[in-house]
Scaffold this active site. Structure first.
Site, mmCIF file in Angstrom:
data_model
loop_
_atom_site.group_PDB
_atom_site.id
_atom_site.type_symbol
_atom_site.label_atom_id
_atom_site.label_comp_id
_atom_site.label_asym_id
_atom_site.label_seq_id
_atom_site.Cartn_x
_atom_site.Cartn_y
_atom_site.Cartn_z
ATOM 1 N N HIS A 62 0.823 -1.304 -0.171
ATOM 2 C CA HIS A 62 0.074 -0.038 0.114
ATOM 3 C C HIS A 62 0.552 1.186 0.141
ATOM 4 O O HIS A 62 0.699 2.209 -0.743
ATOM 5 C CB HIS A 62 -1.082 -0.013 1.236
ATOM 6 C CG HIS A 62 -2.111 -0.978 1.010
ATOM 7 N ND1 HIS A 62 -2.167 -2.103 1.938
ATOM 8 C CD2 HIS A 62 -2.651 -1.464 -0.085
ATOM 9 C CE1 HIS A 62 -3.293 -2.941 1.231
ATOM 10 N NE2 HIS A 62 -3.486 -2.448 0.210
ATOM 11 N N ASP A 155 -5.287 -0.875 -8.389
ATOM 12 C CA ASP A 155 -4.851 -1.756 -7.196
ATOM 13 C C ASP A 155 -5.916 -2.901 -7.446
ATOM 14 O O ASP A 155 -6.733 -3.014 -6.857
ATOM 15 C CB ASP A 155 -5.411 -0.934 -5.926
ATOM 16 C CG ASP A 155 -5.036 -1.710 -4.534
ATOM 17 O OD1 ASP A 155 -4.717 -3.067 -4.642
ATOM 18 O OD2 ASP A 155 -5.252 -1.169 -3.545
HETATM 19 N N1 SAM Z 1 -3.395 -5.458 -2.945
HETATM 20 C C1 SAM Z 1 -3.983 -6.411 -3.990
HETATM 21 C C2 SAM Z 1 -3.175 -7.698 -4.619
HETATM 22 O O1 SAM Z 1 -2.417 -7.117 -5.687
HETATM 23 O O2 SAM Z 1 -3.128 -8.653 -4.420
HETATM 24 C C3 SAM Z 1 -5.018 -6.131 -4.577
HETATM 25 C C4 SAM Z 1 -6.392 -5.787 -3.458
HETATM 26 S S1 SAM Z 1 -7.884 -5.328 -4.007
HETATM 27 C C5 SAM Z 1 -8.767 -6.343 -2.647
HETATM 28 C C6 SAM Z 1 -8.294 -5.768 -5.399
HETATM 29 C C7 SAM Z 1 -9.865 -5.334 -5.713
HETATM 30 O O3 SAM Z 1 -9.922 -5.330 -7.027
HETATM 31 C C8 SAM Z 1 -10.935 -6.734 -5.294
HETATM 32 O O4 SAM Z 1 -11.650 -6.314 -4.266
HETATM 33 C C9 SAM Z 1 -11.625 -6.850 -6.699
HETATM 34 O O5 SAM Z 1 -12.870 -6.833 -6.281
HETATM 35 C C10 SAM Z 1 -11.174 -5.515 -7.540
HETATM 36 N N2 SAM Z 1 -11.663 -5.550 -8.752
HETATM 37 C C11 SAM Z 1 -11.321 -6.382 -9.723
HETATM 38 N N3 SAM Z 1 -11.691 -6.051 -11.074
HETATM 39 C C12 SAM Z 1 -12.156 -5.055 -10.965
HETATM 40 C C13 SAM Z 1 -12.801 -3.981 -11.829
HETATM 41 N N4 SAM Z 1 -12.879 -4.285 -13.185
HETATM 42 N N5 SAM Z 1 -13.207 -2.770 -11.331
HETATM 43 C C14 SAM Z 1 -13.170 -2.568 -10.111
HETATM 44 N N6 SAM Z 1 -12.506 -3.071 -9.201
HETATM 45 C C15 SAM Z 1 -11.969 -4.361 -9.562
#
Ligand code: SAM
Length: 276
Positions: A62, A155
């Site tokens: 982060h 992210d």
């Molecule tokens: N730090 C993390 C990693 O690299 O493993 C990423 C964590 S964060 C929880 C990732 C988030 O991206 C998830 O909660 C997922 O639902 C979201 N996500 C995936 N595709 C997405 C999209 N098209 N638009 C918005 N959010 C999305």
């Protein structure tokens, strides 16, 4: 009885942690969500069997996705996070007082709700006045924006399911349009040991869109191979010319020296950025 959790990071490699307690497991409309408490890494957020954040090492990811671009941009005011439903990136953005608006666009409301309940240390910033949380697809959000943000942070989860489109050339072009003239993009781009092909193609896509592209690294024990990459695209400002970083931040990994040394790459990583 001993309980162990294994993430299969590749078909032939995994990380295994002893589990204290399974806190919750549920199927959301987008993915399988689990929160487990482990002896070594504390609580862990797992989506579709892949570790997203743990209490012990989340600060590295982060801080690195946030402070490198926010300390490169001379005056970041409007910042967008795509994904990032755990809230950790927003928490770091809020450490920059000049940011007046931090927008989180997360596709899966249940990730945000679960993290508010079980990871208050990560998600506490989501309630702040400067923060706007939108539950929608990042691809859709970015399509209709022009000249709207100073910094955009992708992210995202790994390039599977709803995140596949977040690694495409078209998406980076939309981000370019959505950024103001001095804008900066940073995307998490996986492990140089295990995801070389992905890094190579993302680097090519971002560098064909932005005048300046740079790759940097951070060390995150629970992510595949422990070595993680971030790719930065910038319209004007070079992180390596940022000089002395603007302010003293409350951080545990990122600092003045790391801001520069994270861009010093081993040969095999540099090779990923060369034209085939
Ligand atoms: N730090 C993390 C990693 O690299 O493993 C990423 C964590 S964060 C929880 C990732 C988030 O991206 C998830 O909660 C997922 O639902 C979201 N996500 C995936 N595709 C997405 C999209 N098209 N638009 C918005 N959010 C999305």
């Amino acid at each position: 009885m001993e309980l162990w959790y294994t993430e299969r990071q590749t078909p032939h490699v995994g990380i295994t942690c002893q589990v204290k307690e399974t806190i919750c497991t549920r199927k959301t409309p987008y993915q399988e969500l689990a929160i487990i408490d482990t002896f070594q890494f504390g609580k862990m957020l797992v989506l579709d069997g892949m570790v997203q954040a743990t209490e012990v090492d989340e600060f590295v990811y982060h801080e690195m996705i946030t402070h490198v671009p926010l300390n490169t941009h001379p005056h970041p005011q409007d910042v967008l996070v795509i994904g990032g439903g755990d809230g950790g990136t927003i928490r770091e953005i809020l450490k920059h007082r000049e940011v007046s608006r931090a927008v989180l666009v997360e596709i899966d409301k249940e990730v945000v709700e679960a993290c508010k309940e079980y990871f208050p240390h990560l998600s506490r910033g989501l309630e702040e006045e400067r923060v706007e949380v939108l539950f929608e697809d990042g691809l859709k959000h970015i399509k209709s924006r022009e000249n709207a943000y100073d910094v955009i942070l992708v992210d995202s989860t790994e390039p599977v399911g709803p995140a596949v489109g977040l690694f495409t050339r078209e998406f980076y072009q939309d981000i370019y349009q959505a950024l103001k003239p001095q804008g900066i993009l940073v995307a998490q781009t996986e492990s140089p040991f295990f995801n070389g092909d992905l890094i190579r193609s993302v680097y090519k896509r971002i560098s064909s869109t932005f005048p300046l592209t740079r790759l940097y690294l951070g060390s995150i024990p629970t992510y595949p191979s422990g070595l993680w990459s971030f790719t930065l695209g910038s319209k004007e400002h070079d992180p390596l010319k940022a000089g002395k970083i603007k302010k003293t931040l409350d951080t545990r990994y990122y600092n003045q020296e790391i801001h520069h040394s994270a861009f010093m790459l081993p040969g095999f990583v540099r090779d990923l950025m060369e034209e085939d």
